[in-house]
Design an enzyme around this catalytic site. Structure first.
Site, short mmCIF file in Angstrom:
data_model
loop_
_atom_site.label_atom_id
_atom_site.label_comp_id
_atom_site.label_asym_id
_atom_site.label_seq_id
_atom_site.Cartn_x
_atom_site.Cartn_y
_atom_site.Cartn_z
N TYR A 72 0.82 -1.22 0.00
CA TYR A 72 0.00 0.00 0.00
C TYR A 72 0.85 1.27 0.00
CZ TYR A 72 -4.42 -2.44 0.61
OH TYR A 72 -5.52 -3.21 0.41
N GLU A 75 3.28 -30.39 12.21
CA GLU A 75 2.80 -29.67 11.02
C GLU A 75 1.47 -28.98 11.29
OE1 GLU A 75 2.15 -32.15 7.60
OE2 GLU A 75 1.16 -30.56 6.49
N ASP A 92 2.21 -34.92 8.19
CA ASP A 92 1.36 -35.90 7.51
C ASP A 92 2.22 -36.79 6.63
OD1 ASP A 92 -0.96 -34.94 8.56
OD2 ASP A 92 -1.55 -33.77 6.80
#
Lengths: 695, 367
Positions: free
Chosen positions: B100, B196, B248
């Site tokens: 911005y 995780e 995982d």
């Protein structure tokens, strides 16, 4: 033939007894005898037929009916003027017909009075009633000659429709010359007999020295936009720039569409049918009707392109005597004759019977009526389908006009927020305007051979975007005209051209040529833009970079010096003077595109038409050639517009002069090498060289 | 800090150097050009000795007088300007705020300097690499996307934070965890467990796994952000704690582990500071479903993307160890992937009570 094949083919289903009349066996009613059935048979008059099937003639709904009535009247007026060699001056007046009480506003009204006045040759007194109140009466059906009308249905059908919906007769005023009196008629059609009923006839005083005026009151609906009366008239002017058209709208406005081309189209010649174009039944009929006593005389005399020598040869091949009486050639012999004719090599029909609009005239029409940046027009050489000669002409107007383009730029001045996109009107699809013998076709676009050919053209090759199976995208108007002694319409209401292979091919070829020229124009413009934007990019970014550097250095940077250094480099890297040349800023000429006009904010290049001498005030008001008073703001803008018009007119005059000179040059060099730009301009020549190098 | 007369920091000097490049080039009539190290697979090497992914030497030129690059060049200078402003004001900010701050309409046109944040983010990374300045040094922070809980006492902005007394929620890891901002006062844990997924971390936190097994529980909610990676590295370096990774069983889990261990391709220049070459892969291994008797129906079929990614991993130099090749190939041949959450099929607390204790006891991990 069909019968015999059926016998040989499938097993006869007649073995099953159920087939003949299942309805009868189901219903308990007593069977009807043949005598009773016979008693119910009676003749149907054409008028009765069309009363019931008025959609066949283009009177399906009130809106379309209004347009069809105007169209028929205007077509007749133009045909008459042109045949008499008069530059047409047509006034179309639409009024709301009050059905008792004050007239409703035009958009709400359901009844209109249509008055079409022309300055044509007029009609002799005796002919007025049948022309306007008898279906299938006319001069155009029996001869093969290019004209707007073909069947002799149009204007009387319009009158009949009026009679049917409002009960009012058709009023006609006609005068054949200043010395003859004007005749006033009120006629109706007797639908049972298809005969005119004269309600009133008298001689009256009429201000016009010559011409015809038709007034029909009909049920209709007035709505602007697609397929409206307004659109029809505007499109008419594009294909008929030799016409001056005054349009008095039902809202009380007066639109003058000025004449921009001052030659009456060459009057088309009438031809005899070409042997390839007739069917067996037609041949049988001609054999019966002919005035010739010998078969060879009939062949040579009633067909085009059959010489006496060739006629004898045909007779010999068909095993007939050249001296045979035509009336005796019947049945199998006639069929043999027909087959022989079809397999004999016969020269294509003469094409001087056609009067195409011409590239110049198309250009002026498009230029005057459509705002754009690029215009081009192509007339194909004549071709033949089913023995009928025809000519395809195509034109193209591209862009939104320089004023609009500038306006767009100003509109975009608002910076875009995240996710917003500059709407580059690219979603807009091209508009196809179709003509047959100079008459705009407004309905059934997708059934028309023209539309299909436009779709089948790969516009992407010419730098225009096009989705699969859709019209090309972009601010573009595609103009296609078919001129023929017999335009094959798909229906009596004459809305779409049937798709013959020969016609499709010719349209495609014309469109491709237009496309190639457009492609050349777009490429040139693209090149100029990208050079320009390259330069702009650096100029813009230099500011940003220098400002940022200055802030990084804590505001202690000799800003002006750095900017100057960078600007110098930018100029050097974008080619400096050379770029100016590419951009055409130092007056390098047009790019050898034949029959094209290019409009830029700086002026106009090409074969720019001149407005034909009218009272000078009109010229100023319509200097831009767009119909005056097309919206509410027009009045307010008038002052501004006339101020704008002056320099524009000057530019135009300049362009015109240049174009004339160039045109003359091209003619002098001859047309053999027309494809290569042969301009004496050094830049044009170098460009041509470049193109050759690329290719 | 602010009271002292402000000295020009090294980072500020580096940023001003960007302006100097432009000015020098202009004086010598050369095209102003930045040489930016290439951040892609083709320009990283795996240093087997150090166990780190390192940035190669290839650089790309970004020149101003090149139509294709002019805008990016201009944007780079603008971002450098914004970053310098941060340095001078001694503020930290987010990537989005940089976007911005640098966005405005270019004078005399309707063109924006930047249209989306996607344009400014890579530029900041470019500057990081080019100037060899870390994102933290540039005062740009990422979101706080990680949590920590365990016997760990930190000092953040003068506040002492005892991560053993923060309930289930733990302490939200800030994106800048450099010693100047965050001090590790005390840590009595035996190891660090980096999980995780937030859900598994919550399970462990709720079950007070960190107390029973005396460890620091860390999570990065997916691909761990720099703050989490850096904190794990600091605990590893300063407190000599081993780091175990629990992810995982899918290609993305493997890659998260490899990023923690060797560093990432995109941020290869940060490996030196962030990677933990001694980190161990605790699970879920493709051998686990069989070893822990997970039913086949809690597996998920590998989709085409998974398979493609796994094959890519097989090709990476840092996955060439024999064990890893078998690990990945085993997953591919089974055609299934397993989420950590699948362990709940056996018992809600299976992870805390059985799986992890067993793994730790057996030292069943991959290196």
């Amino acid at each position: 033939m069909a019968k015999s094949s059926r016998k040989k083919g499938r097993p006869e289903p007649a073995a099953q007894p159920a087939t003949p009349k299942p309805a009868v066996s189901a219903a308990p009613k007593p069977p009807v005898s043949a005598v009773e059935m016979g008693a119910r048979q009676r003749e149907i008059s054409v008028s009765e037929f069309f009363t019931k099937n008025r959609h066949l003639l283009g009177f399906d709904n009130p809106r379309k009916a209004l347009l069809t009535c105007v169209k028929e009247a205007v077509d007749n007026a133009l045909d008459a003027c042109e045949e008499a060699g008069i530059l047409p001056d047509v006034v179309v007046k639409l009024e709301v017909a009050a059905n008792g009480g004050p007239p409703p506003p035009a958009s709400q009204a359901s009844r209109f009075r249509i008055t079409v006045t022309d300055n044509g040759p007029g009609i002799v007194r005796q002919q007025i009633p049948p022309i306007f109140a008898k279906l299938l009466y006319g001069s155009k059906f029996h001869r093969l000659r290019m004209s707007r009308g073909q069947q002799g249905i149009g204007i009387s059908a319009a009158g009949m429709y009026g009679q049917l919906t409002t009960g009012k007769p058709v009023q006609i005023i006609s005068r054949t010359g200043a010395r003859s009196p004007a005749h006033f008629f009120e006629v109706q059609i007797d639908t049972k007999k298809n005969e005119p009923l004269i309600l009133e006839k008298k001689q009256i005083e009429w201000e016009a020295p010559r011409g015809t005026q038709v007034t029909i009151e009909v049920e209709g609906r007035y709505q602007k936009g697609r397929a409206s009366v307004d659109e029809y008239l505007e499109q008419t002017i594009i294909a008929n720039p030799h016409v001056k058209l005054t349009y008095l709208t039902p809202e009380g406005e007066t639109k003058v569409l000025p004449r921009t081309y001052d030659q009456v189209p060459e009057s088309p010649r009438e031809i005899k049918p070409h042997p390839y174009g007739i069917e067996l039944g037609m041949l049988l009929k001609m054999l019966q009707d002919t005035k010739s006593h010998w078969l060879s005389g009939f062949l040579a005399g009633d067909f085009s392109r059959v010489s006496p020598h060739l006629a004898e040869e045909i007779c010999k091949t068909a095993g007939l005597s050249p001296r045979a009486r035509p009336r005796d050639v019947l049945g199998q012999t006639a069929e043999n004759l027909y087959k022989t004719i079809q397999s004999t090599k016969i020269m294509a029909p003469p094409t001087n019977c056609l009067s195409p609009i011409g590239e110049q005239a198309i250009l002026s029409g498009l230029y005057q009526q459509i705002k754009g940046e690029f215009y081009t027009a192509v007339s194909r050489p004549p071709a033949v389908y089913r023995g009928n000669p025809f000519v395809i002409e195509a034109g193209l107007a591209y862009g939104r006009g320089p004023e609009q383009a500038q306006e767009d730029q100003q509109k975009q001045a608002v910076p875009l927020a995240e996710g917003e996109e500059a709407d580059g009107n690219e979603h807009e699809l091209a508009r196809v305007i179709r003509y047959a013998n100079r008459v705009p076709l407004l309905y059934q676009q997708s059934a028309c051979a023209i539309f299909k050919a436009v779709l089948d053209t790969t516009w992407r090759n010419y730098g225009v975007t096009q989705s699969r199976g859709a019209l090309p995208a972009g601010p573009m108007v595609i103009f296609v005209h078919m001129a023929s002694v017999w335009v094959p319409f798909t229906s009596e209401s004459k809305e779409a051209i049937a798709e013959y292979d020969e016609i499709h091919k010719e349209i495609t070829l014309a469109l491709r040529e237009c496309g190639r020229r457009l492609g050349a124009f777009l490429r040139r413009r693209e090149r100029a833009y990208s050079e320009q934007s390259r330069r702009d990019i650096f100029a813009l970014y230099i500011e940003e970079v220098v400002e940022s550097c200055n802030r990084l250095k804590g505001g202690r940077l000799p800003v002006a010096k750095l900017k100057e250094q960078l600007h110098k480099m930018a100029l050097k890297r974008t080619g400096g003077e050379k770029t100016d040349q590419v951009l055409g800023k130092n007056g390098s000429g047009p790019e050898g595109l034949p029959h094209s006009i290019i409009v830029t904010p700086d002026g106009v290049e090409g074969e720019v038409p001149k407005i034909i001498a009218e009272p000078s005030t009109t010229v100023a008001a319509n200097g831009n050639g767009h119909p005056a008073a097309d919206d509410k703001g027009a009045e307010a803008a008038k002052g501004a517009e006339s101020a704008k018009a002056a320099p524009r007119a000057e530019a135009k005059a300049r362009g015109h002069g240049k174009a004339r000179r160039e045109h003359a040059g091209r003619v002098a060099q001859g047309r053999k090498t027309d494809r290569r730009p042969r301009s004496a301009h050094p830049t044009a020549r170098s460009k041509a060289r470049a193109r050759r190098g690329k290719g | 800090m602010a009271a002292k007369a402000r000295k020009i920091t090294t980072v500020e000097k580096k940023l001003i150097g960007v302006a100097d490049i432009v000015i020098d080039a202009a004086q010598r009539r050369r095209d102003p050009t930045f040489a930016i190290p290439v951040r892609s697979l083709s320009n990283v090497t795996f240093d087997e000795k150090k166990g780190l992914i390192e940035l190669g030497r290839r650089k790309q030129a970004r020149s101003f007088f090149n139509v294709g690059m002019a805008k990016k060049f201009m944007q780079t200078v603008l971002v450098a300007d914004a970053l310098c402003e941060l340095q001078r004001a001694n503020l930290t900010t987010s990537l989005r705020e940089i976007y911005y701050r640098s966005k405005h309409t270019i004078k005399n046109s309707h063109e924006n300097t930047l249209d989306t944040q996607d344009e400014s983010d890579p530029l900041i990374e470019d500057l990081e690499v080019t100037l060899a300045a870390l994102r933290e040094e540039l005062h740009v922070r990422a979101e706080n996307a990680g949590s920590v809980v365990g016997p760990l006492v930190l000092v953040d902005d003068g506040d002492t934070v005892d991560c053993a007394r923060l309930g289930k929620g733990g302490y939200s890891v800030p994106s800048i965890v450099e010693p100047e901002y965050l001090d590790i006062r005390r840590c009595t844990a035996d190891f660090v467990l980096l999980v995780e997924k937030g859900t598994q971390w919550n399970r462990l936190s709720e079950d007070k796994f960190w107390r029973t097994h005396n460890c620091v529980l860390l999570t990065g909610n997916g691909q761990p952000p720099r703050g989490v990676r850096r904190l794990a590295r600091r605990l590893h370096d300063e407190k000599k704690l081993p780091v175990y990774v629990l992810v995982d069983n899918d290609p993305w889990g493997y890659y998260i582990y490899s990023v923690i261990k060797q560093g990432s391709i995109n941020l290869a220049f940060e490996s030196e500071r962030m990677a933990i070459p001694k980190a161990k892969f605790m699970g879920l291994s493709s051998a686990d479903p069989e070893a822990y008797e997970l039913p086949r129906n809690v597996g998920i079929k590998l989709n085409d993307k998974d398979v493609a990614r796994a094959k890519e991993l097989l090709g990476y130099t840092w996955f060439q160890k024999k064990d890893w090749q078998t690990e990945i190939k085993r997953m591919l041949s089974s055609g299934l992937k397993y989420e950590l959450d699948a362990l709940a099929n056996k018992d809600f607390q299976y992870l805390t009570k059985k799986y992890l204790p067993h793994k730790l006891k057996e030292k069943d991990w991959l290196d």
